[in-house]
Design a protein around this motif. Structure first.
Motif, PDB file in Angstrom:
ATOM      1  N   LYS A  77      -6.746  -3.621   4.811  1.00 14.23           N
ATOM      2  CA  LYS A  77      -7.966  -2.956   4.371  1.00 14.23           C
ATOM      3  C   LYS A  77      -9.121  -3.939   4.421  1.00 14.23           C
ATOM      4  O   LYS A  77      -8.935  -5.145   4.329  1.00 14.23           O
ATOM      5  N   ASP A 125       9.361  -5.172  -2.264  1.00 13.59           N
ATOM      6  CA  ASP A 125       8.223  -4.305  -2.531  1.00 13.59           C
ATOM      7  C   ASP A 125       6.875  -4.998  -2.410  1.00 13.59           C
ATOM      8  O   ASP A 125       5.867  -4.349  -2.199  1.00 13.59           O
ATOM      9  N   ILE A 129       1.738   0.483  10.557  1.00 13.09           N
ATOM     10  CA  ILE A 129       1.486   0.591   9.122  1.00 13.09           C
ATOM     11  C   ILE A 129       1.385  -0.799   8.501  1.00 13.09           C
ATOM     12  O   ILE A 129       2.063  -1.741   8.922  1.00 13.09           O
ATOM     13  N   GLY A 130       0.474  -0.941   7.525  1.00 12.98           N
ATOM     14  CA  GLY A 130       0.318  -2.219   6.838  1.00 12.98           C
ATOM     15  C   GLY A 130      -0.678  -3.163   7.476  1.00 12.98           C
ATOM     16  O   GLY A 130      -0.702  -4.345   7.143  1.00 12.98           O
ATOM     17  N   GLY A 182       0.843  -1.183   0.000  1.00 16.15           N
ATOM     18  CA  GLY A 182       0.000   0.000   0.000  1.00 16.15           C
ATOM     19  C   GLY A 182       0.872   1.222   0.000  1.00 16.15           C
ATOM     20  O   GLY A 182       1.837   1.320  -0.759  1.00 16.15           O
ATOM     21  N   ARG A 183       0.578   2.119   0.907  1.00 18.41           N
ATOM     22  CA  ARG A 183       1.334   3.365   0.984  1.00 18.41           C
ATOM     23  C   ARG A 183       2.783   3.161   1.367  1.00 18.41           C
ATOM     24  O   ARG A 183       3.646   3.934   1.010  1.00 18.41           O
ATOM     25  N   GLN A 184       3.063   2.090   2.124  1.00 22.18           N
ATOM     26  CA  GLN A 184       4.441   1.925   2.610  1.00 22.18           C
ATOM     27  C   GLN A 184       5.412   1.531   1.502  1.00 22.18           C
ATOM     28  O   GLN A 184       6.610   1.617   1.666  1.00 22.18           O
ATOM     29  N   LYS A 185       4.921   1.074   0.362  1.00 22.31           N
ATOM     30  CA  LYS A 185       5.744   0.720  -0.797  1.00 22.31           C
ATOM     31  C   LYS A 185       6.852  -0.280  -0.485  1.00 22.31           C
ATOM     32  O   LYS A 185       7.922  -0.231  -1.054  1.00 22.31           O
ATOM     33  N   HIS A 188       9.836  -2.300   1.755  1.00 23.75           N
ATOM     34  CA  HIS A 188      10.948  -1.844   2.579  1.00 23.75           C
ATOM     35  C   HIS A 188      12.264  -2.400   2.024  1.00 23.75           C
ATOM     36  O   HIS A 188      12.277  -3.263   1.168  1.00 23.75           O
TER      37      HIS A 188
END
Length: 112
Positions: A90, A54, A86-87, A37-40, A42
């Protein structure tokens, strides 16, 4: 009827399964998935080389329930899957027009 799809962290699966059992959801489909998602993703270090991870491991749950149960199921998944980091994932809710149990021919709410 509503179809509830949830993307969660894999280690939360058992807690979510228990929460769904407690609210009376009778069936669940689980699929191993990868995504971000937004974290793309690490960056990790392996044998001195840096590389980007990714696509992170996730679990996708699918549950079909009657309309009155939908909100309770969403709340159960959300509370059981939340870590506050984060992560966490959803939850998506969509309408189901029709359902059919193949073995017996039962339709709609009787089929779920």
């Amino acid at each position: 009827m509503k179809k509830i799809e949830a993307i969660i962290k894999p280690f939360k699966l058992d807690e979510v399964k228990e929460a769904l059992h407690e609210v009376g959801a009778s069936g669940i489909t689980v699929t191993e998935a990868k995504g971000f998602g937004r974290q793309k993703g690490h960056t990790e270090l392996y044998r001195g080389a840096e590389y980007v991870v990714d696509f992170l491991p996730k679990v996708k749950l699918e549950v079909v329930v009657s309309d009155p149960m939908a909100e309770a199921v969403v709340e159960a998944i959300a509370s059981a899957a939340q870590t506050g980091r984060i992560g966490d994932g959803k939850i998506f809710v969509s309408s189901i027009d029709s359902a059919l149990r193949i073995r017996t021919g039962e339709k709609d709410d009787d089929a779920i």
